[in-house]
Enzyme design. Structure first.
Site, PDB file in Angstrom:
ATOM      1  N   TYR A 145       0.858  -1.195   0.000  1.00  0.00           N
ATOM      2  CA  TYR A 145       0.000   0.000   0.000  1.00  0.00           C
ATOM      3  C   TYR A 145       0.886   1.235   0.000  1.00  0.00           C
ATOM      4  O   TYR A 145       1.863   1.293   0.753  1.00  0.00           O
ATOM      5  CB  TYR A 145      -0.919   0.019   1.228  1.00  0.00           C
ATOM      6  CG  TYR A 145      -2.353  -0.189   0.809  1.00  0.00           C
ATOM      7  CD1 TYR A 145      -2.977   0.774   0.020  1.00  0.00           C
ATOM      8  CD2 TYR A 145      -3.054  -1.328   1.146  1.00  0.00           C
ATOM      9  CE1 TYR A 145      -4.276   0.585  -0.420  1.00  0.00           C
ATOM     10  CE2 TYR A 145      -4.360  -1.518   0.707  1.00  0.00           C
ATOM     11  CZ  TYR A 145      -4.967  -0.566  -0.069  1.00  0.00           C
ATOM     12  OH  TYR A 145      -6.248  -0.745  -0.515  1.00  0.00           O
ATOM     13  N   GLU A 151      -0.509   4.835  -0.447  1.00  0.00           N
ATOM     14  CA  GLU A 151      -1.310   6.048  -0.687  1.00  0.00           C
ATOM     15  C   GLU A 151      -0.476   7.280  -0.401  1.00  0.00           C
ATOM     16  O   GLU A 151       0.403   7.274   0.458  1.00  0.00           O
ATOM     17  CB  GLU A 151      -2.572   6.012   0.182  1.00  0.00           C
ATOM     18  CG  GLU A 151      -3.588   5.035  -0.389  1.00  0.00           C
ATOM     19  CD  GLU A 151      -4.833   4.894   0.468  1.00  0.00           C
ATOM     20  OE1 GLU A 151      -5.086   5.773   1.301  1.00  0.00           O
ATOM     21  OE2 GLU A 151      -5.536   3.893   0.286  1.00  0.00           O
ATOM     22  N   ASP A 183      -7.005  14.246 -24.150  1.00  0.00           N
ATOM     23  CA  ASP A 183      -6.927  12.821 -23.843  1.00  0.00           C
ATOM     24  C   ASP A 183      -6.199  12.154 -25.008  1.00  0.00           C
ATOM     25  O   ASP A 183      -6.779  11.914 -26.064  1.00  0.00           O
ATOM     26  CB  ASP A 183      -8.352  12.273 -23.687  1.00  0.00           C
ATOM     27  CG  ASP A 183      -8.373  10.787 -23.368  1.00  0.00           C
ATOM     28  OD1 ASP A 183      -7.311  10.135 -23.431  1.00  0.00           O
ATOM     29  OD2 ASP A 183      -9.469  10.277 -23.056  1.00  0.00           O
ATOM     30  N   THR A 218      -3.651   6.655 -21.642  1.00  0.00           N
ATOM     31  CA  THR A 218      -3.408   5.293 -21.207  1.00  0.00           C
ATOM     32  C   THR A 218      -1.915   5.056 -21.431  1.00  0.00           C
ATOM     33  O   THR A 218      -1.263   5.810 -22.146  1.00  0.00           O
ATOM     34  CB  THR A 218      -4.173   4.263 -22.053  1.00  0.00           C
ATOM     35  OG1 THR A 218      -3.769   4.426 -23.414  1.00  0.00           O
ATOM     36  CG2 THR A 218      -5.678   4.461 -21.947  1.00  0.00           C
ATOM     37  N   LYS A 223      -1.614   1.590 -25.005  1.00  0.00           N
ATOM     38  CA  LYS A 223      -2.015   1.587 -26.419  1.00  0.00           C
ATOM     39  C   LYS A 223      -0.764   1.845 -27.265  1.00  0.00           C
ATOM     40  O   LYS A 223       0.187   1.083 -27.154  1.00  0.00           O
ATOM     41  CB  LYS A 223      -3.150   2.567 -26.636  1.00  0.00           C
ATOM     42  CG  LYS A 223      -4.395   2.165 -25.829  1.00  0.00           C
ATOM     43  CD  LYS A 223      -5.614   3.052 -26.052  1.00  0.00           C
ATOM     44  CE  LYS A 223      -6.770   2.620 -25.158  1.00  0.00           C
ATOM     45  NZ  LYS A 223      -7.922   3.544 -25.255  1.00  0.00           N
ATOM     46  N   ARG A 240      -0.780  -2.008 -18.839  1.00  0.00           N
ATOM     47  CA  ARG A 240      -2.149  -1.515 -18.789  1.00  0.00           C
ATOM     48  C   ARG A 240      -2.256  -0.491 -17.651  1.00  0.00           C
ATOM     49  O   ARG A 240      -2.024  -0.829 -16.492  1.00  0.00           O
ATOM     50  CB  ARG A 240      -3.063  -2.706 -18.510  1.00  0.00           C
ATOM     51  CG  ARG A 240      -4.521  -2.461 -18.632  1.00  0.00           C
ATOM     52  CD  ARG A 240      -5.224  -3.761 -18.984  1.00  0.00           C
ATOM     53  NE  ARG A 240      -4.921  -4.076 -20.366  1.00  0.00           N
ATOM     54  CZ  ARG A 240      -5.593  -3.576 -21.408  1.00  0.00           C
ATOM     55  NH1 ARG A 240      -6.623  -2.788 -21.222  1.00  0.00           N
ATOM     56  NH2 ARG A 240      -5.248  -3.876 -22.639  1.00  0.00           N
TER      57      ARG A 240
HETATM   58  C1  LIG Z   1      -8.971   3.760 -24.375  1.00  0.00           C
HETATM   59  C2  LIG Z   1      -9.389   5.130 -24.030  1.00  0.00           C
HETATM   60  C3  LIG Z   1      -9.728   5.471 -22.723  1.00  0.00           C
HETATM   61  C4  LIG Z   1      -9.930   4.463 -21.622  1.00  0.00           C
HETATM   62  O1  LIG Z   1      -8.839   3.718 -21.265  1.00  0.00           O
HETATM   63  P1  LIG Z   1      -9.027   2.486 -20.258  1.00  0.00           P
HETATM   64  O2  LIG Z   1      -7.619   2.174 -19.839  1.00  0.00           O
HETATM   65  O3  LIG Z   1      -9.686   1.412 -21.026  1.00  0.00           O
HETATM   66  O4  LIG Z   1      -9.842   2.958 -19.103  1.00  0.00           O
HETATM   67  C5  LIG Z   1     -10.001   6.801 -22.446  1.00  0.00           C
HETATM   68  N1  LIG Z   1      -9.948   7.745 -23.410  1.00  0.00           N
HETATM   69  C6  LIG Z   1      -9.658   7.436 -24.698  1.00  0.00           C
HETATM   70  C7  LIG Z   1      -9.640   8.524 -25.717  1.00  0.00           C
HETATM   71  C8  LIG Z   1      -9.377   6.127 -25.051  1.00  0.00           C
HETATM   72  O5  LIG Z   1      -9.126   5.830 -26.329  1.00  0.00           O
END
Ligand SMILES: *Cc1c(COP(=O)(O)O)cnc(C)c1O
Length: 489
Positions: free
Chosen positions: A75, A77, A252, A281, A284, A290
């Site tokens: 933990y 935090e 994002d 993320t 990707k 992840r």
């Molecule tokens: C994939 C994605 C997310 C979410 O990611 P997770 O790890 O699945 O929660 C958020 N915003 C965009 C633009 C994405 O493509």
């Protein structure tokens, strides 16, 4: 084409990786053999699939191995050096390293590497902005240092204010994401949301329409970024619009972070120098474990660092360790070759499809993804996705702008090149894959519906065509082994 990066699917010491994975499976097999088998089978499946899912990739053995250890037991935090638990010095080390690498790779003032996923990163960002722009002024007005010092009445007033904030984001069918203020997601329940779209004639983002919507709606936050838009976004222009209406610009970059890290998206197209806050993320195109991450300017840093406990539970130290490894890989020169190869491959795939008569949203691509409008083949997205899967090609269906088939059946297929590029496939292979996709989609037809007409869900594809394409796809992949040198049999 650049050689496959030594930090991706290929490892300079495959024997060591093989023995690590094998030993790990032996240990797991001793407790629950079915889990060990599932892990081994997953590698076999991933090796066999022609993976064109734009949001997936293959993390390096070093990144994967950094996750499987006792950091998971801790933990931690708080933030590095300021924890609510004792004994966090090693977690401090990996969290600090991950944040340092993130700041270097992206040129950011501040990095927060605790979010467990992309959606968590977005929630942290939304609440950081609410903390900065709504909560802080309310505390100052009341002469309170923190929310516990507010009277019941001031607290009730602040909670009402939280619920009255506005967000402007990209519409779902133009390629935006559910977490950008759409009702099924908590972001849509928190914010009064309005969305901007793309020009119906060109499919391109219409900045004048964004500006007009911002002027009229006066949002607290403007969200840019997407998961299914195949072109570049000019973040300098988006910031100009945000500044004009006093909004915070949040980008994002979940899908395209790898292209930013690899310096393919620079200048106006690099979100980091232009946005107040950037979320992503890490799994990707960035090719890490992840997870999620937030980058921001100095003014937002203290608010972002309150992500735990505001939104998150305890951090995942094993994943932060893997983030540090993956970001160290993304800082290496080979990662730039990788990012460029992703886009070269995406363009080659688009060209190959266009040559064969496919209809693409916006007519092409400038990034890692291509959106095929499969109505040209007389199919729904769902039928096209299933037909391609029959032939061993893994994709996902996706809405196209003004989609007549809605979000479930859709009219599009989204494909992306980060994963296959990690395996080492190049532009010649992309042209051939475009041919395979076209063969399947041309060969598939909508199945007849029970009560006349045609089904939106089911398709018909000649088994011989499916088999022939699957065989060719397997032969192609055999030339580009996934995790070469690692044999679990
Ligand atoms: C994939 C994605 C997310 C979410 O990611 P997770 O790890 O699945 O929660 C958020 N915003 C965009 C633009 C994405 O493509």
């Amino acid at each position: 084409m650049a050689e496959p990066s030594s930090t991706g699917n290929r490892t300079p010491n495959p024997e060591a990786a093989q023995s690590a994975f094998r030993s790990a499976l032996d240990v797991i097999r001793g407790v629950e053999p079915r889990v060990a088998d599932a892990i081994a089978n997953e590698l076999a499946d991933q090796r066999e699939m022609l993976k064109l899912i734009a949001s997936e990739n293959y993390a390096s053995p070093a990144t994967l191995l950094a996750m499987g250890n006792w950091f998971s037991d801790k933990y931690a935090e708080g933030t590095a050096g300021r924890r609510f638990y004792a004994g966090c010095r090693n977690v401090d080390t990996v969290e600090t390293l991950a944040a340092e690498h993130a700041r270097t790779v992206f040129g950011a003032d501040h990095a927060y590497v605790q979010p467990h996923s992309g959606i968590d990163a977005n929630l942290v960002a939304f609440w950081a902005v609410l903390s900065q722009k709504v909560e802080s002024p309310a505390l100052a007005r009341a002469g309170a240092r923190q929310v516990n010092d507010l009277s019941e009445q001031d607290w009730a007033e602040l909670r009402r204010e939280f619920g009255n904030q506005r967000m402007l984001g990209m519409s779902l069918d133009a390629g935006g994401h559910l977490t950008h203020g759409f009702r099924p997601n908590i972001s849509g329940k928190m914010f009064d949301q309005r969305s901007y779209g793309t020009d119906p004639a060109t499919g391109l983002l219409d900045y004048d329409a964004v500006r007009a919507a911002a002027r009229e709606f006066r949002p607290l936050i403007i969200v840019a970024g997407y998961s299914a838009y195949p072109r570049l976004v000019n973040f300098r222009l988006m910031r100009e619009i945000a500044d004009e209406v006093g909004a915070t610009l949040m980008v994002d970059m979940a899908h395209f972070a790898g292209l930013v890290a690899g310096k393919v998206l620079t200048g106006d197209f690099d979100p980091v120098p232009h946005a107040n806050i950037v979320t992503t993320t890490t799994h990707k195109s960035l090719r890490g474990p992840r997870g999620g991450m937030v980058l921001c300017d100095e003014a937002l840093a203290e608010h972002v660092d309150r992500g735990c406990p505001m939104v998150l539970g305890g951090p995942l130290p094993h994943v932060m360790a893997a983030k540090a490894v993956a970001l160290a890989e993304a800082a290496r020169p080979e990662f730039r070759d990788y990012a460029q190869a992703i886009v070269d491959n995406s363009r080659a795939l688009a060209e190959g499809l266009l040559t064969r008569g496919a209809k693409l949203v916006t007519g092409g691509t400038d990034n890692h993804l291509v959106l095929i409008d499969v109505s040209g083949y007389g199919l729904t997205g769902r039928q096209a996705e299933a037909a391609l899967l029959d032939a061993g090609i893994v994709t996902n269906r996706n809405s196209v702008p003004q989609d007549p088939n809605g979000a479930w059946y859709t009219s599009g297929i989204r494909i992306g090149t980060p994963a296959l590029t990690t395996r080492g496939l190049g532009t010649a292979e992309m042209d051939e894959i475009a041919g395979l996709i076209d063969t399947v989609l041309s060969g598939a037809t909508a199945a007849p519906a029970k009560n006349g007409g045609t089904s939106k869900a089911h398709h018909v594809l000649d088994a011989a065509v499916a088999e022939q394409v699957a065989k060719r796809a397997a032969d192609l992949l055999a030339g580009f082994p996934l995790y070469p040198g690692i044999d679990l049999s």
